[in-house]
Design an enzyme around this catalytic site. Sequence first.
Site, PDB file in Angstrom:
ATOM      1  N   ASN A  40       4.414  17.548  67.034  1.00 45.88           N
ATOM      2  CA  ASN A  40       4.469  18.932  67.530  1.00 45.88           C
ATOM      3  C   ASN A  40       5.398  18.990  68.731  1.00 45.88           C
ATOM      4  O   ASN A  40       5.523  18.024  69.480  1.00 45.88           O
ATOM      5  CB  ASN A  40       3.050  19.360  67.952  1.00 45.88           C
ATOM      6  CG  ASN A  40       3.020  20.772  68.503  1.00 45.88           C
ATOM      7  OD1 ASN A  40       3.596  21.695  67.914  1.00 45.88           O
ATOM      8  ND2 ASN A  40       2.364  20.972  69.638  1.00 45.88           N
ATOM      9  N   MET A  67       1.420  28.331  64.868  1.00 50.11           N
ATOM     10  CA  MET A  67       0.397  28.867  65.770  1.00 50.11           C
ATOM     11  C   MET A  67      -1.027  28.780  65.213  1.00 50.11           C
ATOM     12  O   MET A  67      -1.874  29.599  65.550  1.00 50.11           O
ATOM     13  CB  MET A  67       0.720  30.328  66.128  1.00 50.11           C
ATOM     14  CG  MET A  67       2.062  30.512  66.801  1.00 50.11           C
ATOM     15  SD  MET A  67       2.217  29.554  68.313  1.00 50.11           S
ATOM     16  CE  MET A  67       1.250  30.570  69.421  1.00 50.11           C
ATOM     17  N   HIS A  83       5.988  21.037  72.262  1.00 51.97           N
ATOM     18  CA  HIS A  83       5.225  21.903  73.174  1.00 51.97           C
ATOM     19  C   HIS A  83       6.081  22.248  74.398  1.00 51.97           C
ATOM     20  O   HIS A  83       6.725  21.364  74.967  1.00 51.97           O
ATOM     21  CB  HIS A  83       3.931  21.187  73.594  1.00 51.97           C
ATOM     22  CG  HIS A  83       3.049  22.045  74.423  1.00 51.97           C
ATOM     23  ND1 HIS A  83       2.278  23.049  73.884  1.00 51.97           N
ATOM     24  CD2 HIS A  83       2.851  22.089  75.764  1.00 51.97           C
ATOM     25  CE1 HIS A  83       1.627  23.658  74.858  1.00 51.97           C
ATOM     26  NE2 HIS A  83       1.957  23.094  76.007  1.00 51.97           N
ATOM     27  N   ASN A 112      13.785  26.174  66.282  1.00 51.45           N
ATOM     28  CA  ASN A 112      13.693  24.709  66.151  1.00 51.45           C
ATOM     29  C   ASN A 112      13.893  24.274  64.709  1.00 51.45           C
ATOM     30  O   ASN A 112      14.529  23.255  64.450  1.00 51.45           O
ATOM     31  CB  ASN A 112      12.345  24.200  66.685  1.00 51.45           C
ATOM     32  CG  ASN A 112      12.345  24.038  68.184  1.00 51.45           C
ATOM     33  OD1 ASN A 112      12.910  23.081  68.708  1.00 51.45           O
ATOM     34  ND2 ASN A 112      11.750  24.993  68.884  1.00 51.45           N
ATOM     35  N   LYS A 123      -7.845  31.694  53.587  1.00 50.49           N
ATOM     36  CA  LYS A 123      -8.396  31.191  52.331  1.00 50.49           C
ATOM     37  C   LYS A 123      -9.135  29.880  52.576  1.00 50.49           C
ATOM     38  O   LYS A 123      -8.625  28.994  53.283  1.00 50.49           O
ATOM     39  CB  LYS A 123      -7.249  30.953  51.329  1.00 50.49           C
ATOM     40  CG  LYS A 123      -7.408  31.760  50.062  1.00 50.49           C
ATOM     41  CD  LYS A 123      -6.234  31.558  49.157  1.00 50.49           C
ATOM     42  CE  LYS A 123      -6.442  30.373  48.242  1.00 50.49           C
ATOM     43  NZ  LYS A 123      -5.233  30.020  47.494  1.00 50.49           N
TER      44      LYS A 123
END
Length: 187
Positions: free
Chosen positions: A105, A88, A107, A16, A63
Amino acid sequence: MVKKNACVFISGKGTNLRNLIIQSREYNFPINIKLVISNNKNAYGITHAKKNSIPYLIVDTKKRYFEYDLLKILKENKISLICLAGYMRILSKKFIESYTKKIINIHPSLLPKYKGLDTFKRILTNKDCKTGCTVHYVNEKLDSGNIIIKKTFFIEKTDNEKSLKYKTQKLEYLAFPEAIRKIFRAN
Ligand code: GRF
């Protein structure tokens, strides 16, 4: 046209991302991809950033203050759209609030059906007759933000997880750019 600065977040293959890079070369496509973020240093998608001379950054999500540092970098680069393309990791509520209505996003299902992982397996188990992909805004609930665009196809008896993924991704390459065009037309 004055293009907006966008950043694409990836974790894996980056097909993508590759498609968005190609689209962004069109003079009337509303965004320029300024930066690529990956949480995975081995993500193949990084090669698309490298090949196209797009700066990229590997983030260490373990972190403690990584999102704080990331937000600083996004602001410095005047990023006004974040595209999650196979990223992810879950973003924190605070991060999402800093970019309200500016994170989208893609999906691999027709949301609100099949939020989360293993979509193709679940679609086949339920013997659905159609599926597709959805581009949506990101809010603090997984795969639940307002829908921008969906694209659908009919499932054939011979389809398996691999063929569903192939057909879904073919539609994703149309849906993601179309959603971005739609967002900036509306603004
Ligand atoms: C896409 O199929 C998308 O639906 C999902 O992750 C996949 C990423 O694929 N969120 P790629 O890395 O863009 O090839």
